[in-house]
Design an enzyme around this catalytic site. Structure first.
Site, PDB file in Angstrom:
ATOM      1  N   SER A 144       0.909  -1.081  -0.156  1.00 30.61           N
ATOM      2  CA  SER A 144       0.248  -0.031  -0.044  1.00 30.61           C
ATOM      3  C   SER A 144       0.927   1.216  -0.057  1.00 30.61           C
ATOM      4  O   SER A 144       2.110   0.985   0.463  1.00 30.61           O
ATOM      5  CB  SER A 144      -0.827  -0.185   1.266  1.00 30.61           C
ATOM      6  OG  SER A 144      -1.513   1.234   1.583  1.00 30.61           O
ATOM      7  N   TYR A 157      -2.411  -1.295  10.434  1.00 29.65           N
ATOM      8  CA  TYR A 157      -2.322  -1.084   8.919  1.00 29.65           C
ATOM      9  C   TYR A 157      -0.974  -0.743   8.551  1.00 29.65           C
ATOM     10  O   TYR A 157      -0.214  -1.453   7.746  1.00 29.65           O
ATOM     11  CB  TYR A 157      -3.389  -0.592   8.319  1.00 29.65           C
ATOM     12  CG  TYR A 157      -3.863  -0.657   6.918  1.00 29.65           C
ATOM     13  CD1 TYR A 157      -4.324  -1.824   6.539  1.00 29.65           C
ATOM     14  CD2 TYR A 157      -3.032   0.117   6.040  1.00 29.65           C
ATOM     15  CE1 TYR A 157      -4.778  -2.015   5.156  1.00 29.65           C
ATOM     16  CE2 TYR A 157      -3.384  -0.010   4.647  1.00 29.65           C
ATOM     17  CZ  TYR A 157      -4.188  -1.202   4.244  1.00 29.65           C
ATOM     18  OH  TYR A 157      -4.262  -1.370   2.813  1.00 29.65           O
TER      19      TYR A 157
HETATM   20  P1  NAD Z   1     -11.418  -6.023  -0.164  1.00 32.17           P
HETATM   21  O1  NAD Z   1     -12.150  -5.940   1.195  1.00 32.17           O
HETATM   22  O2  NAD Z   1     -12.243  -5.701  -1.268  1.00 32.17           O
HETATM   23  O3  NAD Z   1     -11.168  -7.538  -0.473  1.00 32.17           O
HETATM   24  C1  NAD Z   1     -10.315  -8.263   0.432  1.00 32.17           C
HETATM   25  C2  NAD Z   1     -10.010  -9.904   0.392  1.00 32.17           C
HETATM   26  O4  NAD Z   1      -9.367 -10.509   1.237  1.00 32.17           O
HETATM   27  C3  NAD Z   1     -11.624 -10.520   0.343  1.00 32.17           C
HETATM   28  O5  NAD Z   1     -11.545 -11.321  -0.756  1.00 32.17           O
HETATM   29  C4  NAD Z   1     -11.639 -11.019   1.636  1.00 32.17           C
HETATM   30  O6  NAD Z   1     -12.587 -12.154   1.880  1.00 32.17           O
HETATM   31  C5  NAD Z   1     -10.229 -11.471   2.080  1.00 32.17           C
HETATM   32  N1  NAD Z   1     -10.124 -11.843   3.242  1.00 32.17           N
HETATM   33  C6  NAD Z   1     -10.186 -10.954   4.333  1.00 32.17           C
HETATM   34  N2  NAD Z   1      -9.867 -11.383   5.488  1.00 32.17           N
HETATM   35  C7  NAD Z   1      -9.273 -12.631   5.227  1.00 32.17           C
HETATM   36  C8  NAD Z   1      -8.808 -13.942   5.704  1.00 32.17           C
HETATM   37  N3  NAD Z   1      -8.743 -13.932   7.223  1.00 32.17           N
HETATM   38  N4  NAD Z   1      -8.522 -15.056   5.325  1.00 32.17           N
HETATM   39  C9  NAD Z   1      -8.682 -15.133   3.848  1.00 32.17           C
HETATM   40  N5  NAD Z   1      -9.381 -14.022   3.026  1.00 32.17           N
HETATM   41  C10 NAD Z   1      -9.572 -12.845   3.756  1.00 32.17           C
HETATM   42  O7  NAD Z   1     -10.231  -5.091  -0.057  1.00 32.17           O
HETATM   43  P2  NAD Z   1      -9.150  -4.837  -1.137  1.00 32.17           P
HETATM   44  O8  NAD Z   1      -9.402  -3.001  -1.355  1.00 32.17           O
HETATM   45  O9  NAD Z   1      -9.383  -5.291  -2.611  1.00 32.17           O
HETATM   46  O10 NAD Z   1      -7.765  -5.202  -0.630  1.00 32.17           O
HETATM   47  C11 NAD Z   1      -6.941  -6.154  -0.830  1.00 32.17           C
HETATM   48  C12 NAD Z   1      -5.434  -5.660  -0.506  1.00 32.17           C
HETATM   49  O11 NAD Z   1      -5.216  -4.542  -1.209  1.00 32.17           O
HETATM   50  C13 NAD Z   1      -5.368  -5.827   0.801  1.00 32.17           C
HETATM   51  O12 NAD Z   1      -4.259  -6.189   1.345  1.00 32.17           O
HETATM   52  C14 NAD Z   1      -5.459  -4.195   1.275  1.00 32.17           C
HETATM   53  O13 NAD Z   1      -4.462  -3.793   2.149  1.00 32.17           O
HETATM   54  C15 NAD Z   1      -4.637  -3.706   0.046  1.00 32.17           C
HETATM   55  N6  NAD Z   1      -4.650  -2.171  -0.557  1.00 32.17           N
HETATM   56  C16 NAD Z   1      -6.085  -1.726  -0.805  1.00 32.17           C
HETATM   57  C17 NAD Z   1      -6.253  -0.339  -1.122  1.00 32.17           C
HETATM   58  C18 NAD Z   1      -7.564   0.206  -1.467  1.00 32.17           C
HETATM   59  O14 NAD Z   1      -7.695   1.262  -1.590  1.00 32.17           O
HETATM   60  N7  NAD Z   1      -8.495  -0.566  -1.765  1.00 32.17           N
HETATM   61  C19 NAD Z   1      -5.166   0.243  -1.157  1.00 32.17           C
HETATM   62  C20 NAD Z   1      -3.943  -0.179  -0.968  1.00 32.17           C
HETATM   63  C21 NAD Z   1      -3.692  -1.389  -0.406  1.00 32.17           C
END
Ligand code: NAD
Length: 262
Positions: A144, A157
């Site tokens: 991130s 985080y």
């Molecule tokens: P999201 O909530 O849409 O998806 C998260 C996924 O992780 C889902 O499939 C959920 O079921 C799974 N998950 C959560 N806990 C779990 C567990 N204990 N075991 C197995 N699966 C689990 O979120 P996203 O925004 O797509 O985030 C995905 C990644 O990207 C994360 O690591 C997040 O930190 C990172 N990220 C997101 C953003 C953003 O702005 N959305 C920015 C930077 C980084």
């Protein structure tokens, strides 16, 4: 376009958001894909079957809880059995919780460190021997902007994401010259359920409309005032699987609309 025919991938947390986008892109490029994540079983099966049919590759699902090391090891072993090998590991599963450090619940700290950081260690440890044996592999960590800078109220985080950037560098050094690379993608804001929850909380706390809360969230951090998309992150992951990226290892690639340039 990069062809991943004959290769296989695990994308953790691929039932939603960024992980879902990456799983779709890897499958469409020809890789067999192991999905993982939480959600409604029937919906996940529909997602799995639709992707297998549209991409004409094998798509499987493993419901490992990424907070549980034994289940993570079983996820990697089961992808190996299903596809013969794991060539690409995308450590993407992640959660968020927002509170000042004095009020941060201990169980949320532990869960974020386990799911956003330790899971990548356990999965990488399990997948690396096969990649080394094949002489080719890609470990792609979804970190991130918070892997490189901090924001208030996100202690767990930010700690986990800085940690995964450090893990990325170490794995890159240990695998250098083996055909395996390890890179961290650092997205800024991407409009997924994880961020929608933060927009809803901002709207509730400030009395702003959902649209105004979304604009406020973007303008606070992301100079482009535009979200990055799961598709853009997926194409970046695909690029990291290409020959052009053979020497890209131990580094971070940001898709952040200028967030980190400030
Ligand atoms: P999201 O909530 O849409 O998806 C998260 C996924 O992780 C889902 O499939 C959920 O079921 C799974 N998950 C959560 N806990 C779990 C567990 N204990 N075991 C197995 N699966 C689990 O979120 P996203 O925004 O797509 O985030 C995905 C990644 O990207 C994360 O690591 C997040 O930190 C990172 N990220 C997101 C953003 C953003 O702005 N959305 C920015 C930077 C980084």
């Amino acid at each position: 376009m990069t062809s991943l025919a004959g290769k296989s991938a695990i994308v953790t947390g691929s039932t939603s958001g960024i992980g879902k986008g990456i799983a779709e892109a890897l499958a469409k490029a020809g890789a067999n894909v192991m999905l993982n994540g939480f959600g409604d079983a029937a919906e996940i099966e529909t997602q799995r079957a639709a992707l297998a049919a549209s991409a004409k590759v094998k798509v499987a699902f493993h419901g490992a809880d990424m907070a549980k090391p034994a289940e993570i090891r079983d996820l990697v072993a089961s992808a190996g059995r299903e596809f013969g090998r794991v060539d690409i590991l995308v450590n993407n599963a992640g959660i968020q919780f927002v509170a000042p450090v004095e009020q941060f619940p201990e169980d949320r700290w532990d869960a974020i460190i386990a799911i956003n950081l330790s899971s990548a260690f356990h999965a990488t440890k399990a997948a690396l021997p096969g990649m080394r044996q094949a002489g080719w592999g890609r470990v792609i960590n979804i970190a991130s902007a918070h892997g490189l800078v901090a924001s208030a109220d996100k202690s767990a985080y930010v700690a986990a994401k800085h940690g995964i950037v450090g893990l990325t560098k170490t794995v890159a050094l240990e695998t250098a010259g083996s055909g395996v690379t390890c890179v961290a993608i650092c997205p800024g804001w991407v409009l997924t359920p994880l961020v929608q929850k933060q927009i809803d909380a901002k709207a509730a706390a400030s009395g702003l409309s959902p649209e105004a809360a979304k604009a406020a969230l973007l303008s606070e951090k992301q100079p482009s005032k535009e979200f990055a998309t799961p598709e853009q992150i997926a194409e970046t992951a695909l690029f990291l699987c290409s020959r052009a990226a053979d020497q890209i290892t131990g580094s971070t690639i940001a898709l952040d609309g200028g967030w980190l340039a400030q």
